[in-house]
Write an enzyme that holds these catalytic residues in place. Structure first.
Site, PDB file in Angstrom:
ATOM      1  N   ASP A 126     108.821  -0.516  71.618  1.00  0.00           N
ATOM      2  CA  ASP A 126     110.156  -1.119  71.472  1.00  0.00           C
ATOM      3  C   ASP A 126     110.239  -1.928  70.178  1.00  0.00           C
ATOM      4  OD1 ASP A 126     108.236  -2.788  72.686  1.00  0.00           O
ATOM      5  OD2 ASP A 126     109.810  -4.208  73.279  1.00  0.00           O
ATOM      6  N   GLU A 127     111.445  -2.034  69.650  1.00  0.00           N
ATOM      7  CA  GLU A 127     111.799  -2.999  68.620  1.00  0.00           C
ATOM      8  C   GLU A 127     110.931  -2.952  67.363  1.00  0.00           C
ATOM      9  OE1 GLU A 127     113.838  -6.589  71.102  1.00  0.00           O
ATOM     10  OE2 GLU A 127     111.643  -6.686  70.969  1.00  0.00           O
TER      11      GLU A 127
END
Lengths: 626, 626
Positions: free
Chosen positions: A393-394
């Protein structure tokens, strides 16, 4: 404005008489009950596949529970049948005595029966707060006349377990179904395909019983009972972040206690992040030595096995996430050469929150590090996990601007490097017999191809779920607008006075707080086609730890994880009505579950005030549309 | 986008070396400290007004603290000097042994010294989480060489207490000022006008000390110390609702522990409401018998005295609110003839939340009931309270439509009746030597005249504060937009599916949650003239109990009550800069206070994650304006 005298109080009383307490959480697929009372006796005869279940190592008879005198807190360790220790100590004893592979179904079921009887006899409660004020006696049976007893509990497991009993299963591989009947004459029968189904059925069995206000009797007011039950979704989990704030082993075990009580079956431990690396790696001790917040805030290999085994014995598969290639800055403290952008500032340019830090995307040293990590860690978790989560993620493109080997934030440059990285790590994970999980950004934001075996965890909402399932990906849903349990309690960043005007009242990014009614209103398969919905394996509530810690942990998780748990076990739609389940139906049952959690030592938040719980219809606290 | 290498880590380290931990919460008015370490020894010589303080009933020497072996929870009861029991047991013992009127200042101060040493020696913590990772040894003194000891603590109280030592004071009547010095040579001196000042000074003294990581030493790194301190506002309180959800005595006593640690000095117990009446009235036992949720959920006269005395011994005045003429429906369960609109439906027409219920406004039977109530209750609370709160919030005009004696919701009809009601009750309260408090609606919404002695509690914001003070009223402020601590955790009402679309995501009326940074940003005297500001006696954070209970209580109150406490003790403006105090200054000190609260058994929420607390400058978790 019209002033009409109301018949409401009368109506409430009538409904209350008809359906005093609805009992089971999560709601079974099918449940009929009567209104005869039966008591549970310490000499209950229990069999498992025809053989007597012996509950004491020192004696074959079930001895009456005597809670220890020096009980700590509101509810003490209580009676555990086989064990006289706290759950944590008990697990440690079990670990020492029984290697996982030698545990038979009979031993696991025996321990489950022991816990169930402990829950009924020693960790139970008198339900005055669930009955109209002063009317408990109308709910309780008369303890002084005509007691009828439950005579037997017959447990039948219809399929034989594999040689290695605790075999971590993929979603749907093991049946969790059970049937439970209790005749008006006092014969109880629990049937299930697997020992996990038996454990679920035992949890349901405990929810039939209350402690009598006279103190030394335990009864069900619901005989005869007939329950047929199985989960809607096979993956029903909690994501627990133990990297931003360390959670001691005992807190994790208590979380598993609450999960077992709610029929949740997956504990996803987000075990490392840029803030800290609490996970001891035998072959690379420096990673936790430098990466943990403090030497006391680490998980030893024995801790990891204890957590996993504690879960396995309770039907909860514990699996781990090492988030990468972002969210890995803490490795920089021991291996600075393989990390870019560690604690770079201003952080917004490089990551979602301080400190930043990502793996270099094109460096063989990263590969060497990970090879060593997988070889060390994965064989230790495979006895209990079918999955391993590689995060994803991210990831911020700008990190690679600082990478001497890349110096670019161009997606066209980075995507092939990320593809290669993911392919390599997933292949290594598969080789150890594990199925990879990944966050949704890897396939959706980066267009990285992942195999169809890979389970994709979404957090950005229904569009992501639809997008992924329409492409044939298996999905677990953690929609942050509904199921991020740590949200809405204010910023954890400090704001200078110069930032005051722009940021007051200092709300966090995922404000508001997700009250249980909002958690309950989320359906992971809403607006999907039937084919798409089949690919949704379930979901997880997320418990990120920027702003929580061991003290607040229970109150943040419970009862809301159980609320998502009902959506995942029973389904958002009530098959009896074809409509969404209502708060009015849920609130009284949830209030009861909450009391059971508290009685078992899980520090659950309340559902609503006693004024509300004392109306078993929930109507006294219904918002009236006017 | 510009990518500049940052000197931030270096800058952070430099600042950290200059001001490693700022220590005291709330911030003293004046505080200078050095960087010499001194250890505290069990043979410390302590005097009070020249006489030795004897800390053990069985021996004149202070014996080394040995925590009991069977400690419960993260921190056990610990050493209490005079006492070997838990705080609750200790208070009960004190109550039994010493009637309040016979307690001398010396006895109170001796108990305070005993608690302070208990906090330092047995309820302390090793501050690794407040220092950069792995750098605790740079903060701690070397325990193996050159230990310098604190030799003496000289306590001087400059004014003699009244004959009855515990004399409940009005705001500002008793000096809370203290001066505390600690020389580099190890001589400590605490001077104060009153024993309450001494108690505050002792709390500050405890905050100078940490436990050493070697386990058996306690040190301050800050000698020499010079502190001059006094509060900005004389009324610094918590409003605790124990009627919507009952809070056991032990939870209230623990709340007082947290208050004493934070120099909060008023506990406002909202002890009855329409949902329940937990307060036992000797002359009218039926009121609690019918009005309490359950017989176990009541406060006996002994409970009330114990709570008040426990507070008085810690500098916390406990006072009570019986909310009227609205918010009193629970009386209907025992005296239905004096209440209107009890549990009327739909509730919105008659009150703010279910169940409704108000006193009849023109009925002598109400007066008779209250006369009996005051005669019973008020003499019991006056030994410890200077105040009594008669409520007055949210009275709904429509209630009187159902009152056979009125049948009107016309303000012109109701106002004179309310005036008479308030006059009568306030006069009775004054006759018992107490000063009435009222909610702002009585003077502002109803235009009822109240005496200038009456303290008006506001909750609707700065306009109310300005309005009241400009008319010469004394005010305490509980602005719901900043200081209602239970807000923002979701609706507690149930919503039918028909209401779903309109009310999703089921936010409560005072959403959002008030994070500590927001609590900290409230100044009760902002935008007032100097004359108006003088009439603001202080404020209270409010802890309403529709959605909290004994399990969540501590995490909801702490550390946010302490945060408001600093605004009220130290002032929103930092005199050193003339600017508002900053989150950057507050966060590290608050993180330290939070650890002290937890070490003392108060289950405070965290301030932020360990990554943030391990930077004593707070800058690692500052939001950078870009």
């Amino acid at each position: 404005m019209v002033f009409t005298p109301s018949l409401r109080l009368l109506a409430v009383s009538l409904v209350a008489l008809l359906d005093p307490v609805s009992a089971i959480w999560p709601a079974p697929q099918s449940f009929t009950k009567g209104n005869s009372s039966l008591y549970l006796h310490q000499n209950l005869k229990i069999t498992y596949n025809g053989e007597p279940v012996r509950l004491s190592t020192s004696s074959s008879s079930f001895s009456f529970p005597h809670p220890p005198n020096n009980v700590c807190g509101p509810v003490g360790p209580g009676y555990e049948g086989l064990f006289t220790k706290t759950p944590a100590q008990q697990q440690l004893a079990y670990t020492a005595d029984y290697p996982a592979s030698s545990l038979s179904s009979k031993e696991i079921v025996t321990a489950g029966v022991s816990r169930a009887l402990g829950s009924i006899f020693s960790k139970n409660f008198v339900p005055w707060m669930l009955q109209p004020r002063g009317k408990l006696s109308q709910f309780e049976p008369d303890v002084y006349k005509g007691q009828k007893w439950i005579k037997s509990l017959e447990i039948v497991q219809t399929t034989k377990d594999a040689n290695t009993t605790i075999k971590p299963a993929l979603a749907g591989e093991v049946s969790e179904e059970y049937n439970l009947t209790l005749s008006a004459e006092g014969d109880a029968k629990l049937t299930a395909d697997s020992y996990i189904g038996v454990l679920h059925g035992l949890e349901t069995f405990t929810q039939l019983f209350f402690q009598h206000s006279t103190g030394t009797s335990w009864y069900t007011p619901y005989a005869p009972v007939e329950i047929k039950d199985k989960p809607k979704f096979p993956h029903r989990g909690i994501l627990l972040d133990v990297a931003r704030t360390f959670m001691p082993v005992k807190n994790i075990l208590r979380t598993i206690d609450g999960m077992a009580a709610s029929k949740l079956n997956r504990l996803h431990v987000h075990v490392t992040d840029s803030q800290s690396w609490p996970l001891q790696i035998i072959s690379m001790p420096e990673v936790a030595e430098k990466g943990a917040y403090h030497p006391t805030q680490t998980y030893s290999p024995a801790d990891i096995e204890n957590i996993q085994k504690y879960g396995a014995l309770r039907g909860v598969q514990v699996y781990f996430e090492i988030d990468m290639p972002g969210h890995i800055g803490s490795v920089s403290l021991s291996h600075p050469d393989i990390i870019v952008a560690y604690n770079e500032w201003p952080y917004q340019w490089y990551c979602a929150e301080p400190p930043c830090g990502a793996f270099k995307l094109n460096d063989t040293k990263v590969d060497d590090f990970l090879g060593k990590l997988w070889d060390d860690l994965l064989p230790r978790v495979t006895p209990y996990s079918a999955y391993f989560h590689t995060g994803g993620d991210e990831l911020n493109r700008n990190d690679s601007m600082l990478d001497e080997g890349i110096k670019s934030n161009d997606t066209e440059v980075l995507r092939p490097l990320l593809q290669k990285f993911v392919d390599k790590q997933h292949e290594r994970i598969r080789k150890q017999g594990l199925t990879p999980l990944t966050w949704e950004e890897i396939p959706l934001e980066w267009n990285v191809d992942v195999g169809k075996d890979v389970v994709v965890q979404t957090w950005l909402g229904p569009d992501s779920v639809k997008n992924l399932t329409s492409k044939g990906h298996k999905v677990i849903d953690s929609n942050y607008n509904f199921w991020y349990l740590d949200c809405g309690r204010g910023q954890w960043l400090n704001f200078d006075n110069a930032a005051y005007a722009a940021f007051s009242p200092f709300l966090d990014w995922c404000n508001p707080y997700k009250g249980w009614r909002h958690v309950y209103s989320h359906d992971p398969v809403a607006n999907l086609t039937e084919e798409e919905a089949k690919l949704v394996l379930g979901g997880e509530v997320a418990v990120w730890a920027e702003s929580i810690d061991p003290i607040t942990l229970d109150t943040i998780i419970w009862p809301r994880a159980s609320v998502a748990g009902e959506v995942l076990w029973s389904g958002r739609i009530d098959p009896a009505t074809g409509q969404n389940r209502t708060q009015l139906d849920a609130a009284p049952r949830l209030s009861e579950l909450r009391e059971r959690l508290v009685a078992r030592g899980v520090q659950s938040s309340s559902v609503y005030m006693t004024w509300c719980t004392q109306d078993p219809t929930g109507k006294s606290c219904e918002y009236p549309l006017v």
